[in-house]
Design a protein around this motif. Structure first.
Motif, PDB file in Angstrom:
ATOM      1  N   UNK A  46       3.885  12.654  -0.118  1.00 39.44           N
ATOM      2  CA  UNK A  46       3.569  11.239   0.070  1.00 39.44           C
ATOM      3  C   UNK A  46       4.229  10.657   1.301  1.00 39.44           C
ATOM      4  N   UNK A  47       5.484  11.027   1.563  1.00 38.19           N
ATOM      5  CA  UNK A  47       6.164  10.540   2.769  1.00 38.19           C
ATOM      6  C   UNK A  47       5.496  11.067   4.036  1.00 38.19           C
ATOM      7  N   UNK A  48       5.105  12.353   4.004  1.00 38.31           N
ATOM      8  CA  UNK A  48       4.402  12.923   5.162  1.00 38.31           C
ATOM      9  C   UNK A  48       3.069  12.222   5.380  1.00 38.31           C
ATOM     10  N   UNK A  49       2.338  11.982   4.280  1.00 34.81           N
ATOM     11  CA  UNK A  49       1.050  11.293   4.388  1.00 34.81           C
ATOM     12  C   UNK A  49       1.230   9.867   4.901  1.00 34.81           C
ATOM     13  N   UNK A  50       2.325   9.202   4.508  1.00 33.62           N
ATOM     14  CA  UNK A  50       2.591   7.839   4.969  1.00 33.62           C
ATOM     15  C   UNK A  50       2.781   7.806   6.481  1.00 33.62           C
ATOM     16  N   UNK A  51       3.565   8.743   7.018  1.00 33.56           N
ATOM     17  CA  UNK A  51       3.767   8.789   8.466  1.00 33.56           C
ATOM     18  C   UNK A  51       2.468   9.109   9.198  1.00 33.56           C
ATOM     19  N   UNK A  52       1.687  10.025   8.645  1.00 34.81           N
ATOM     20  CA  UNK A  52       0.400  10.328   9.275  1.00 34.81           C
ATOM     21  C   UNK A  52      -0.534   9.120   9.243  1.00 34.81           C
ATOM     22  N   UNK A  53      -0.503   8.377   8.153  1.00 34.50           N
ATOM     23  CA  UNK A  53      -1.381   7.201   8.043  1.00 34.50           C
ATOM     24  C   UNK A  53      -0.987   6.126   9.056  1.00 34.50           C
ATOM     25  N   UNK A  54       0.322   5.888   9.220  1.00 34.94           N
ATOM     26  CA  UNK A  54       0.786   4.893  10.184  1.00 34.94           C
ATOM     27  C   UNK A  54       0.410   5.300  11.604  1.00 34.94           C
TER      28      UNK A  54
ATOM     29  N   UNK B 290       0.828  -1.199   0.000  1.00 33.97           N
ATOM     30  CA  UNK B 290       0.000   0.000   0.000  1.00 33.97           C
ATOM     31  C   UNK B 290       0.864   1.252   0.000  1.00 33.97           C
ATOM     32  N   UNK B 291       1.944   1.248   0.787  1.00 35.29           N
ATOM     33  CA  UNK B 291       2.776   2.443   0.896  1.00 35.29           C
ATOM     34  C   UNK B 291       3.449   2.819  -0.433  1.00 35.29           C
ATOM     35  N   UNK B 292       4.069   1.884  -1.165  1.00 35.41           N
ATOM     36  CA  UNK B 292       4.618   2.274  -2.475  1.00 35.41           C
ATOM     37  C   UNK B 292       3.571   2.803  -3.444  1.00 35.41           C
ATOM     38  N   UNK B 293       2.358   2.230  -3.389  1.00 30.54           N
ATOM     39  CA  UNK B 293       1.290   2.703  -4.266  1.00 30.54           C
ATOM     40  C   UNK B 293       0.882   4.131  -3.915  1.00 30.54           C
ATOM     41  N   UNK B 294       0.834   4.442  -2.618  1.00 33.18           N
ATOM     42  CA  UNK B 294       0.490   5.803  -2.190  1.00 33.18           C
ATOM     43  C   UNK B 294       1.558   6.790  -2.652  1.00 33.18           C
ATOM     44  N   UNK B 295       2.838   6.429  -2.475  1.00 38.77           N
ATOM     45  CA  UNK B 295       3.920   7.309  -2.928  1.00 38.77           C
ATOM     46  C   UNK B 295       3.868   7.525  -4.439  1.00 38.77           C
TER      47      UNK B 295
END
Length: 388
Positions: free
Chosen positions: A55-63, A2-7
């Motif tokens: 995308x990296x910021x959104x990934x940390x917020x999602x986790x 999911x994370x690579x797809x979001x990025x």
């Protein structure tokens, strides 16, 4: 996955915005001398870089958000969601008249900026208010629940979920712990634990196959007995083995790991996780007196049998002593022979310490003989001699 797809989506969105954003630049920037294609490539690369950062910021917020959702109680999660929805609704209702007003020139940029700020402000405000007072609102849907009232007022702490290890399920004593109410809250069984027991059931080793089948049968019985209280967690964690995945599950959910594995319990304590070691629990529930222990008790009354006497420990536990009926009111040494745990309490059985009594009796007899002999010798010495 999911994370690579979001990025990738963020990078593509930023690149597309930069590719098409050349038409939004001021007229003074783009003129006949400007290389439009080169500028388009620069904007595309810049947009892709900005998209990667976003995308990296959104990934940390999602986790972070997922961790909060997993550890958050269900009622609090529902109340915060409702508070967020109500906050956004209020923000858009207040913003609607402003959006209908005609603005010209650069002042028109105030509309989208005001929309973003108001939605963020009222959304966070509604979520925070729901976190503080949302449970009070949920009590209106179930006002007859005393437990809900206590939890909402902070008097009663909600029970944590219990995460079962493979060793505890195969052991089988978890059934009795649940039946007597020793374990509260939801009972969670991870998919990795079920997979491990299935592998044991399919093993060529007879002992392992029997353990796996016994564990699966126990889970089936618990499902039939407790229904929805038994929860199967389908989250797939990346780890070296079942123990590593269970530790990750306990950390994400904030539940208590129930295990009979000493090493796993030690690792959980090192990682500051809640753990219940079944072996330590058995030791804690073990009677304080064991067969062979010596006690010094006073026989208080007679027992049910004709030769029994009854004494009591300091905590009030009754001790039934054989051949002590004639010694009521006396304090004698007693050797514990066994203990019995009944639904009404604990009962200890013992017998009189005969060795000490026999030693004392024999010592008294020998001492008496010595004293008698000494008196005889003294009498013989003091007797006057007949002159005749």
């Amino acid at each position: 996955m999911v994370d690579p797809l979001i990025l990738l989506l963020f990078i593509l969105s930023g690149s597309a915005a930069g590719w098409m954003g050349i038409h939004l630049l001021p007229i003074g920037v783009v003129n006949e001398t400007t290389d439009a294609e080169q500028l388009r490539l620069i904007l595309t690369a810049s947009g892709g870089g900005i998209g990667l950062i976003a995308g990296l910021v959104f990934k940390r917020l999602r986790i972070s958000l997922m961790q909060q959702v997993r550890t958050m109680p269900t009622d609090l999660l529902v109340s915060r969601a409702l508070g967020l929805i109500l906050g956004l609704l209020v923000a858009n209702l207040l913003l609607l008249p402003v959006l209908l007003l005609p603005f010209s020139g650069g002042v028109a940029l105030v509309k989208p900026l005001l929309a973003v700020v108001s939605n963020v402000f009222f959304g966070i405000l509604g979520s925070n208010l729901a976190e503080v007072h949302g449970r009070t609102l949920l009590r209106l849907f179930n006002p007859a629940s005393t437990e809900a009232l206590l939890v909402a007022d902070g008097v009663l702490t909600p029970a944590t979920a219990k995460i079962l290890d493979t060793s505890v399920i195969i052991d089988g004593r978890i059934r009795g712990m649940l039946a007597c109410g020793l374990l509260e809250g939801q009972v969670i069984v991870a998919e990795s634990v079920i997979d491990e027991m299935q592998q044991l059931s399919d093993s060529t080793n007879i002992e392992k196959r029997a353990k796996g089948r016994r564990g699966l049968k126990l889970l089936r019985d618990l499902r039939e007995t407790y229904g929805r209280r038994l929860v199967i967690n389908s989250t797939r964690y990346d780890g070296k083995g079942t123990d590593d995945r269970l530790l990750q599950l306990a950390g994400d959910t904030g539940g208590t790991l129930v295990t009979a594995d000493f090493n796993l319990a030690q690792v959980a304590q090192v990682k500051s996780l809640k753990v219940m070691n079944l072996s330590e629990l058995v030791i804690a529930l073990r009677p304080e007196v064991q067969p062979g222990d010596e006690l010094n008790l006073k026989i208080v009354r007679e027992g049910k049998e004709s030769s029994q006497g009854v004494g009591y420990l300091e905590d009030g536990t009754m001790v039934v002593i054989n051949d002590a009926r004639e010694l009521i009111g006396q304090r004698r040494p007693v050797v514990v022979t066994g203990a019995l745990q009944t639904p009404t309490g604990r009962m200890v059985f013992g017998r009189l310490e005969t060795n000490k009594d026999s030693k004392t009796t024999s010592k008294g007899k020998s001492q008496g003989k010595t004293e008698a002999k000494t008196k005889t010798d003294q009498t013989t010495t003091q007797r006057p001699i007949d002159p005749r």
